[in-house]
Design a protein around this motif. Structure first.
Motif, PDB file in Angstrom:
ATOM      1  N   MET A 430       0.800  -1.215   0.000  1.00  0.00           N
ATOM      2  CA  MET A 430       0.000   0.000   0.000  1.00  0.00           C
ATOM      3  C   MET A 430       0.837   1.271   0.000  1.00  0.00           C
ATOM      4  O   MET A 430       0.295   2.371   0.064  1.00  0.00           O
ATOM      5  CB  MET A 430      -0.918   0.018   1.246  1.00  0.00           C
ATOM      6  CG  MET A 430      -1.757  -1.236   1.393  1.00  0.00           C
ATOM      7  SD  MET A 430      -2.593  -1.709  -0.157  1.00  0.00           S
ATOM      8  CE  MET A 430      -3.530  -0.234  -0.490  1.00  0.00           C
ATOM      9  N   VAL A 438      -5.980   1.044  -3.460  1.00  0.00           N
ATOM     10  CA  VAL A 438      -6.738   1.499  -2.293  1.00  0.00           C
ATOM     11  C   VAL A 438      -8.229   1.528  -2.622  1.00  0.00           C
ATOM     12  O   VAL A 438      -9.087   1.097  -1.827  1.00  0.00           O
ATOM     13  CB  VAL A 438      -6.260   2.899  -1.859  1.00  0.00           C
ATOM     14  CG1 VAL A 438      -7.122   3.418  -0.698  1.00  0.00           C
ATOM     15  CG2 VAL A 438      -4.795   2.847  -1.447  1.00  0.00           C
ATOM     16  N   ARG A 442     -11.206  -0.621  -0.782  1.00  0.00           N
ATOM     17  CA  ARG A 442     -12.391   0.025  -0.199  1.00  0.00           C
ATOM     18  C   ARG A 442     -13.679  -0.633  -0.718  1.00  0.00           C
ATOM     19  O   ARG A 442     -14.632  -0.854   0.030  1.00  0.00           O
ATOM     20  CB  ARG A 442     -12.397   1.514  -0.545  1.00  0.00           C
ATOM     21  CG  ARG A 442     -11.433   2.340   0.274  1.00  0.00           C
ATOM     22  CD  ARG A 442     -11.847   3.809   0.297  1.00  0.00           C
ATOM     23  NE  ARG A 442     -10.857   4.600   0.999  1.00  0.00           N
ATOM     24  CZ  ARG A 442      -9.922   5.336   0.418  1.00  0.00           C
ATOM     25  NH1 ARG A 442      -9.843   5.361  -0.898  1.00  0.00           N
ATOM     26  NH2 ARG A 442      -9.062   6.036   1.124  1.00  0.00           N
ATOM     27  N   TYR A 465      -1.087   6.120   7.979  1.00  0.00           N
ATOM     28  CA  TYR A 465      -1.726   5.824   6.702  1.00  0.00           C
ATOM     29  C   TYR A 465      -2.889   4.859   6.857  1.00  0.00           C
ATOM     30  O   TYR A 465      -3.719   4.713   5.961  1.00  0.00           O
ATOM     31  CB  TYR A 465      -0.717   5.275   5.687  1.00  0.00           C
ATOM     32  CG  TYR A 465      -0.291   3.841   5.891  1.00  0.00           C
ATOM     33  CD1 TYR A 465       0.871   3.535   6.584  1.00  0.00           C
ATOM     34  CD2 TYR A 465      -1.028   2.777   5.360  1.00  0.00           C
ATOM     35  CE1 TYR A 465       1.266   2.223   6.770  1.00  0.00           C
ATOM     36  CE2 TYR A 465      -0.635   1.463   5.535  1.00  0.00           C
ATOM     37  CZ  TYR A 465       0.518   1.200   6.248  1.00  0.00           C
ATOM     38  OH  TYR A 465       0.908  -0.085   6.423  1.00  0.00           O
ATOM     39  N   ASP A 468      -6.530   6.077   6.310  1.00  0.00           N
ATOM     40  CA  ASP A 468      -7.104   6.212   4.967  1.00  0.00           C
ATOM     41  C   ASP A 468      -7.332   4.872   4.291  1.00  0.00           C
ATOM     42  O   ASP A 468      -7.767   4.835   3.139  1.00  0.00           O
ATOM     43  CB  ASP A 468      -6.179   7.073   4.092  1.00  0.00           C
ATOM     44  CG  ASP A 468      -5.960   8.449   4.689  1.00  0.00           C
ATOM     45  OD1 ASP A 468      -6.929   9.019   5.220  1.00  0.00           O
ATOM     46  OD2 ASP A 468      -4.816   8.935   4.621  1.00  0.00           O
ATOM     47  N   LEU A 469      -7.014   3.770   4.969  1.00  0.00           N
ATOM     48  CA  LEU A 469      -7.173   2.449   4.360  1.00  0.00           C
ATOM     49  C   LEU A 469      -8.346   1.716   5.007  1.00  0.00           C
ATOM     50  O   LEU A 469      -8.594   1.851   6.213  1.00  0.00           O
ATOM     51  CB  LEU A 469      -5.894   1.620   4.533  1.00  0.00           C
ATOM     52  CG  LEU A 469      -4.654   2.109   3.790  1.00  0.00           C
ATOM     53  CD1 LEU A 469      -3.475   1.196   4.084  1.00  0.00           C
ATOM     54  CD2 LEU A 469      -4.902   2.161   2.289  1.00  0.00           C
TER      55      LEU A 469
END
Length: 555
Positions: A430, A438, A442, A465, A468-469
């Protein structure tokens, strides 16, 4: 010959014969001379000769009034001499013409042979030399190498090769253009030839060269040639006002000629060149038989992966992921094995790296994912809380455009609920900055698929990070768990911090590599959610997992 010229010739010959007839003794050689002139005048047929003699005879009798028995006899003899001489002269001229033709043919043939030899030499040179550098090409080098090996093998002598490749030469073409790149190649070829003379230097194509060292006395001879070649390339080349810097890598092989073939030498030198380039370039590497054997074995194993998939040689074992609170079975991780027909059962660490290097991880990983989902469906009827199955995804799989469609189709085909599938990815997967992976994760998370970061703590360990994952779980690397054996270990404080931060992000934490009850207790004490390792169960076939689910016993 014009009519006037013919008239003049006949008159002159008639006068000559008349004078001869009047002269004593009769000189028949004049008849031969007349015949020679007739042949020279191209009166070259019996009919033409007959008509000519009739005209001459008529003139002798009519115009010169040469008559009488005695004169008639002399005339007959003289004209017969003309006829005889004519035949001889005609034959001689024919022979002369044939000889001239023969000589001309011989000359033409000799000239043609010379031209042919020159043409063959030119074509031979073109066929055996590189058009850019004029160095011997692969064809000529193969001939010379075969001859050198044959000659050396009989006397027990040694032979060596230096396989040289210019480092990152594509950058020169990209920076300055191919025209300057070609001139730099020519300059490099000249330097190499001068530096290692009298050894044969050939260009195999592109920026690859090879040097043949005949009658080597040992490895040191070939190493010296390689160092001379690299030194020759070290100084920048001035091309059209540009200082072009060139470096090279060299693979060296040297051995008894009787112990190898030309193909073996070239293959070994090529492998060794790859070692030099892998080590950073601008250096030489020496052939190592043991390392080469290992790499060949790896290549053979890599090449056998597609066949192994077709033949059903791969299978899955599953390792439990247990709750540290009550010991219940939460999930299982699918671990691929290979039942190799010659090597026996192989663990993933022997072939997964190869599959990733070659891109075969995509079909292999696809099979693992499909098989894990298929077998996990079988655990549904055994309990109301069947375990989820966790499958590792390689970098190539995550970055494939069709990942979402593949997983959707697989869940639809097998009937496995999305929340019973967990996909494990590594941190490095990632960290490329690409948006598409990503976005795909999602989408899968929105379907209900669990997403876990595997071996957390061995890479970037960047919790930021994770915001945001679409991650639901962290699997902490076993290196931290092994450190729990020491009292008040620093690893325990690190783990506690990781667990606290992960919980703040609503992530669960699974510790990998749990081997003892003491480790499990300490992990439980710092709030870790789940554990995986031999303490909770070794990898086992799907049937064993099914039996364990039916028993409902804690791990």
């Amino acid at each position: 010959m014009t009519q006037a010229q013919l008239e003049g010739l006949l008159q002159r010959l008639t006068d000559l014969l008349a004078q001869t007839l009047r002269t004593e003794p009769l000189d028949l050689r004049v008849g031969h001379r007349v015949a020679t002139e007739l042949v020279a005048a191209h009166i070259a047929s019996a009919e033409a000769l007959g008509r000519t003699l009739e005209v001459i005879q008529l003139r002798l009798i009519r115009d010169l009034d040469l008559a009488g028995d005695d004169v008639s006899d002399r005339m007959a003899r003289l004209l017969a001499a003309v006829a005889t001489g004519y035949a001889r002269a005609l034959r001689d001229r024919t022979l002369d013409e044939q000889e001239s033709i023969r000589r001309a043919a011989m000359t033409a043939r000799a000239e043609a042979e010379l031209a042919l030899r020159a043409s063959e030499a030119r074509f031979r040179h073109q066929a055996t030399h590189d058009p850019l550098t004029d160095l011997p090409n692969r064809t000529l080098f193969a001939e010379r190498l075969a001859a050198a090996v044959d000659a050396a093998a009989g006397g027990g002598r040694r032979v060596g090769l230096c396989f040289l490749d210019l480092d990152r030469f594509k950058r020169i073409n990209d920076s300055y253009g191919h025209q300057i790149g070609d001139r730099a190649l020519v300059a490099a070829a000249r330097r190499l030839s001068r530096a290692v003379e009298p050894h044969l230097v050939a260009r195999l194509g592109g920026d690859a060269f090879v040097i043949l060292v005949e009658r080597s006395t040992g490895t040191g001879d070939v190493v010296a040639v390689a160092e001379a070649a690299l030194a020759a390339l070290a100084e920048p080349v001035l091309v059209d006002g540009h200082d072009v810097t060139i470096t090279g890598s060299v693979g060296i092989v040297e051995r008894r000629a009787a112990d190898s073939s030309p193909d073996d030498l070239m293959r070994a030198a090529g492998s060794t060149l790859n070692w030099a380039k892998t080590a950073g370039g601008a250096r030489w590497a020496l052939y190592d038989a043991e390392r080469d054997d290992q790499e060949q074995a790896r290549q053979a194993l890599s090449a056998a992966i597609p066949t192994g998939l077709e033949r059903g040689e791969f299978f899955l074992d599953y390792q439990p992921l247990a709750s540290l609170h009550d010991g219940s079975l939460l999930g299982v991780e699918a671990l691929v094995r290979w039942r190799h027909p010659q090597l026996g059962v192989l663990r993933p660490d022997t072939f997964i790296g190869l599959a990733e290097e070659t891109g075969l991880i995509v079909p292999l990983g696809g099979w693992v994912l499909a098989e894990a989902c298929r077998e996990a469906v079988g655990w549904t009827a055994a309990t109301t809380r069947p375990p989820y199955v966790s499958v590792n995804l390689a970098v190539r799989q995550v970055r494939r455009p069709g990942l979402v469609q593949e997983v959707r189709a697989l869940l639809r085909r097998t009937g496995l609920p999305p929340d019973r599938l967990q996909l494990e990815i590594t941190e490095s997967t990632m960290m490329s900055g690409a948006e598409e992976p990503v976005r795909a994760l999602r989408t899968l998370a929105d379907l209900g698929v669990r997403i876990a970061i595997d071996d957390f703590g061995t890479g970037y360990s960047n919790l930021a990070y994770l915001r945001d994952l679409p991650v639901t779980e962290l699997k902490v690397a076993g290196e931290f768990v092994r450190g729990l054996r020491a009292p008040e270990a620093a690893d325990e404080r690190i783990l506690a911090s990781l667990v606290s931060l992960a919980h703040a992000l609503n992530l669960t934490v699974t510790a990998e590599g749990v081997e003892t009850g003491g480790q499990a207790d300490r992990l439980r004490a710092i709030g870790c959610d789940a554990g995986q390792g031999w303490h909770f169960g070794r990898p086992a076939p799907a049937e064993n997992i099914l039996a364990r689910v039916k028993e409902g016993a804690p791990c």
